[in-house]
Design a protein around this motif. Structure first.
Motif, PDB file in Angstrom:
ATOM      1  N   PRO A  22     -30.850 -76.828 -98.819  1.00 18.73           N
ATOM      2  CA  PRO A  22     -30.480 -75.645-100.311  1.00 18.73           C
ATOM      3  C   PRO A  22     -30.748 -75.915-101.220  1.00 18.73           C
ATOM      4  N   VAL A  23     -32.265 -76.173-101.668  1.00 15.44           N
ATOM      5  CA  VAL A  23     -32.782 -76.199-102.724  1.00 15.44           C
ATOM      6  C   VAL A  23     -33.118 -74.859-102.617  1.00 15.44           C
ATOM      7  N   ALA A  24     -33.232 -74.098-102.025  1.00 18.39           N
ATOM      8  CA  ALA A  24     -33.863 -72.336-101.582  1.00 18.39           C
ATOM      9  C   ALA A  24     -32.832 -72.322-101.283  1.00 18.39           C
ATOM     10  N   PHE A  25     -31.613 -72.111-101.366  1.00 17.65           N
ATOM     11  CA  PHE A  25     -30.879 -71.251-100.190  1.00 17.65           C
ATOM     12  C   PHE A  25     -30.347 -70.322-101.238  1.00 17.65           C
ATOM     13  N   GLY A  26     -30.157 -70.774-102.686  1.00 18.17           N
ATOM     14  CA  GLY A  26     -29.394 -69.798-104.573  1.00 18.17           C
ATOM     15  C   GLY A  26     -30.778 -68.894-103.974  1.00 18.17           C
ATOM     16  N   LYS A  27     -31.702 -69.408-104.363  1.00 14.93           N
ATOM     17  CA  LYS A  27     -32.520 -68.216-104.554  1.00 14.93           C
ATOM     18  C   LYS A  27     -32.633 -67.005-103.020  1.00 14.93           C
ATOM     19  N   HIS A  28     -32.783 -67.649-101.875  1.00 11.17           N
ATOM     20  CA  HIS A  28     -33.250 -66.198-101.382  1.00 11.17           C
ATOM     21  C   HIS A  28     -31.830 -65.493-100.268  1.00 11.17           C
TER      22      HIS A  28
END
Length: 190
Positions: free
Chosen positions: A160-166
């Motif tokens: 979840p930490v990187a999901f939004g950016k990716h």
């Protein structure tokens, strides 16, 4: 707004229609696969078809989709037979419908078909295997044809930490596709 389910409604293509199609396709893929992967690339034809025959180009793309799906199925069987996990996948395709000598395309799929954290060190090597499958499928459909401008995306809801950016990067790349945009799914062949 035009609803395609309405009878006697003309189906005109607009940039807004393409945006809705792209967003819907991405949302469905993300909902379906918590570990979504995408490959964004351009198919180059060796020979431009005389007169830009749209029917021939569409048929060729459908052959490419089917050939890719078969190769990924074989790849999954090899992984499974070697004791590695390979989850099922449905391939979702987006592509620019303006066929000339090149066609920009995006393939969305379940990262689990080629990568399992339990059995593989990193998804990078397995994504390279998927790229090789695409390249060989295109060479069989279009001898001498090439895949260029390859970009890979991974939007994993399990991180979840990187999901939004990716996911944002994937969405922005898809929204840069030139209108009109077409959509397809590759299903198992009986």
């Amino acid at each position: 707004m035009i609803h395609y389910g309405e009878k006697n409604t003309p189906r005109t293509r607009t940039d807004n229609t393409d945006v809705v199609l792209i967003r819907t396709t991405l949302q469905q893929a993300t909902d379906h696969y918590p570990r979504l992967a995408a490959l964004d690339f351009t198919l180059q034809h060796t020979n431009s078809h005389p007169g830009g025959d749209i029917q021939q180009n569409r048929a060729q793309l459908l052959r490419f989709h089917a050939e890719t799906y078969c190769r990924i199925g074989e790849y999954a069987k090899v992984r499974t037979n070697s004791g590695k996990l390979s989850q099922p996948t449905l391939l979702r395709w987006l592509w620019e419908e303006k066929h000339v000598s090149a066609c920009r395309m995006m393939m969305l799929f379940n990262l689990g078909v080629c990568y399992s954290p339990q059995y593989d060190v990193s998804p990078d090597e397995e994504m390279q295997a998927m790229i090789s499958l695409l390249m060989s499928a295109w060479r069989d459909v279009e001898p001498g044809g090439k895949l260029v401008e390859m970009t890979e995306y991974r939007a994993e809801r399990t991180k979840p930490v990187a999901f939004g950016k990716h996911y944002s990067a994937l969405r922005e790349a898809a929204l840069r596709m030139a209108s009109p945009v077409a959509f397809g799914r590759s299903f198992p062949i009986a």
